[in-house]
Design a protein around this motif. Sequence first.
Motif, PDB file in Angstrom:
ATOM      1  N   LYS A 150       0.828  -1.203   0.000  1.00  0.00           N
ATOM      2  CA  LYS A 150       0.000   0.000   0.000  1.00  0.00           C
ATOM      3  C   LYS A 150       0.867   1.260   0.000  1.00  0.00           C
ATOM      4  O   LYS A 150       0.548   2.246  -0.667  1.00  0.00           O
ATOM      5  CB  LYS A 150      -0.923  -0.026   1.215  1.00  0.00           C
ATOM      6  CG  LYS A 150      -1.983   1.016   1.206  1.00  0.00           C
ATOM      7  CD  LYS A 150      -2.984   0.799   2.318  1.00  0.00           C
ATOM      8  CE  LYS A 150      -4.098   1.812   2.186  1.00  0.00           C
ATOM      9  NZ  LYS A 150      -5.149   1.592   3.157  1.00  0.00           N
ATOM     10  N   LYS A 151       1.989   1.204   0.700  1.00  0.00           N
ATOM     11  CA  LYS A 151       2.909   2.332   0.743  1.00  0.00           C
ATOM     12  C   LYS A 151       3.533   2.572  -0.632  1.00  0.00           C
ATOM     13  O   LYS A 151       3.680   3.714  -1.081  1.00  0.00           O
ATOM     14  CB  LYS A 151       3.994   2.055   1.786  1.00  0.00           C
ATOM     15  CG  LYS A 151       4.889   3.216   2.083  1.00  0.00           C
ATOM     16  CD  LYS A 151       5.863   2.858   3.198  1.00  0.00           C
ATOM     17  CE  LYS A 151       6.739   4.032   3.548  1.00  0.00           C
ATOM     18  NZ  LYS A 151       7.686   3.705   4.613  1.00  0.00           N
ATOM     19  N   GLY A 152       3.872   1.516  -1.343  1.00  0.00           N
ATOM     20  CA  GLY A 152       4.430   1.640  -2.684  1.00  0.00           C
ATOM     21  C   GLY A 152       3.426   2.206  -3.672  1.00  0.00           C
ATOM     22  O   GLY A 152       3.768   3.017  -4.537  1.00  0.00           O
ATOM     23  N   LYS A 153       2.160   1.774  -3.544  1.00  0.00           N
ATOM     24  CA  LYS A 153       1.112   2.300  -4.430  1.00  0.00           C
ATOM     25  C   LYS A 153       0.894   3.786  -4.201  1.00  0.00           C
ATOM     26  O   LYS A 153       0.729   4.563  -5.152  1.00  0.00           O
ATOM     27  CB  LYS A 153      -0.194   1.541  -4.219  1.00  0.00           C
ATOM     28  CG  LYS A 153      -0.197   0.155  -4.808  1.00  0.00           C
ATOM     29  CD  LYS A 153      -1.534  -0.521  -4.592  1.00  0.00           C
ATOM     30  CE  LYS A 153      -1.503  -1.938  -5.107  1.00  0.00           C
ATOM     31  NZ  LYS A 153      -2.771  -2.631  -4.905  1.00  0.00           N
ATOM     32  N   SER A 154       0.897   4.209  -2.941  1.00  0.00           N
ATOM     33  CA  SER A 154       0.682   5.629  -2.669  1.00  0.00           C
ATOM     34  C   SER A 154       1.885   6.451  -3.146  1.00  0.00           C
ATOM     35  O   SER A 154       1.706   7.555  -3.665  1.00  0.00           O
ATOM     36  CB  SER A 154       0.417   5.855  -1.185  1.00  0.00           C
ATOM     37  OG  SER A 154       1.544   5.474  -0.425  1.00  0.00           O
ATOM     38  N   ALA A 155       3.093   5.918  -3.008  1.00  0.00           N
ATOM     39  CA  ALA A 155       4.271   6.634  -3.493  1.00  0.00           C
ATOM     40  C   ALA A 155       4.238   6.758  -5.015  1.00  0.00           C
ATOM     41  O   ALA A 155       4.563   7.810  -5.573  1.00  0.00           O
ATOM     42  CB  ALA A 155       5.541   5.919  -3.046  1.00  0.00           C
ATOM     43  N   LEU A 156       3.811   5.703  -5.709  1.00  0.00           N
ATOM     44  CA  LEU A 156       3.698   5.748  -7.158  1.00  0.00           C
ATOM     45  C   LEU A 156       2.631   6.749  -7.594  1.00  0.00           C
ATOM     46  O   LEU A 156       2.813   7.476  -8.569  1.00  0.00           O
ATOM     47  CB  LEU A 156       3.373   4.353  -7.704  1.00  0.00           C
ATOM     48  CG  LEU A 156       3.246   4.234  -9.215  1.00  0.00           C
ATOM     49  CD1 LEU A 156       4.576   4.530  -9.882  1.00  0.00           C
ATOM     50  CD2 LEU A 156       2.750   2.863  -9.593  1.00  0.00           C
ATOM     51  N   THR A 157       1.541   6.817  -6.856  1.00  0.00           N
ATOM     52  CA  THR A 157       0.482   7.765  -7.174  1.00  0.00           C
ATOM     53  C   THR A 157       0.965   9.207  -7.005  1.00  0.00           C
ATOM     54  O   THR A 157       0.710  10.063  -7.857  1.00  0.00           O
ATOM     55  CB  THR A 157      -0.735   7.517  -6.262  1.00  0.00           C
ATOM     56  OG1 THR A 157      -1.136   6.155  -6.398  1.00  0.00           O
ATOM     57  CG2 THR A 157      -1.897   8.412  -6.617  1.00  0.00           C
ATOM     58  N   VAL A 158       1.668   9.481  -5.914  1.00  0.00           N
ATOM     59  CA  VAL A 158       2.182  10.834  -5.672  1.00  0.00           C
ATOM     60  C   VAL A 158       3.210  11.198  -6.736  1.00  0.00           C
ATOM     61  O   VAL A 158       3.194  12.313  -7.284  1.00  0.00           O
ATOM     62  CB  VAL A 158       2.790  10.930  -4.255  1.00  0.00           C
ATOM     63  CG1 VAL A 158       3.561  12.223  -4.071  1.00  0.00           C
ATOM     64  CG2 VAL A 158       1.698  10.809  -3.214  1.00  0.00           C
ATOM     65  N   TYR A 159       4.092  10.271  -7.082  1.00  0.00           N
ATOM     66  CA  TYR A 159       5.100  10.516  -8.110  1.00  0.00           C
ATOM     67  C   TYR A 159       4.444  10.796  -9.456  1.00  0.00           C
ATOM     68  O   TYR A 159       4.823  11.729 -10.165  1.00  0.00           O
ATOM     69  CB  TYR A 159       6.048   9.318  -8.201  1.00  0.00           C
ATOM     70  CG  TYR A 159       7.050   9.433  -9.314  1.00  0.00           C
ATOM     71  CD1 TYR A 159       8.127  10.298  -9.215  1.00  0.00           C
ATOM     72  CD2 TYR A 159       6.914   8.685 -10.484  1.00  0.00           C
ATOM     73  CE1 TYR A 159       9.046  10.414 -10.235  1.00  0.00           C
ATOM     74  CE2 TYR A 159       7.823   8.795 -11.512  1.00  0.00           C
ATOM     75  CZ  TYR A 159       8.887   9.652 -11.384  1.00  0.00           C
ATOM     76  OH  TYR A 159       9.786   9.773 -12.409  1.00  0.00           O
TER      77      TYR A 159
END
Length: 117
Positions: free
Chosen positions: A21-30
């Motif tokens: 979930k942390k990786g998905k949110s980081a990808l979304t922000v990026y």
Amino acid sequence: MKLFNKESKKNKETRSLPMSKKGKSALTVYSALVLMLCCCTTTAFAASDPLTVINNLSDFIFGLIRAIGMILLGFGVVQIGLSLKSHDPSQRANGFLTLAGGVVITFAKEILTLITG
């Protein structure tokens, strides 16, 4: 001899790679930051005088040509130095030709203004 088996490709399943979930949110922000930086552009207004635009473009192109000439000058000096070390006359001649070409390319704008007046 068959290199590719077409039947095995039809039966393969595709599945997504696991992502936390942390990786998905980081990808979304990026992704959002990249889209904001690329899509939010400012309007470029042209100068009032068209000759100013042409002169700026000419200065830019001659700046690039001058940079290439400086690189050739440096390469020519290195070639001459290596030829003096190895006592190679053909490499020395190539070095002097590269050096002379670099000088001509570096000062191309000044040479053209002298010719045209």
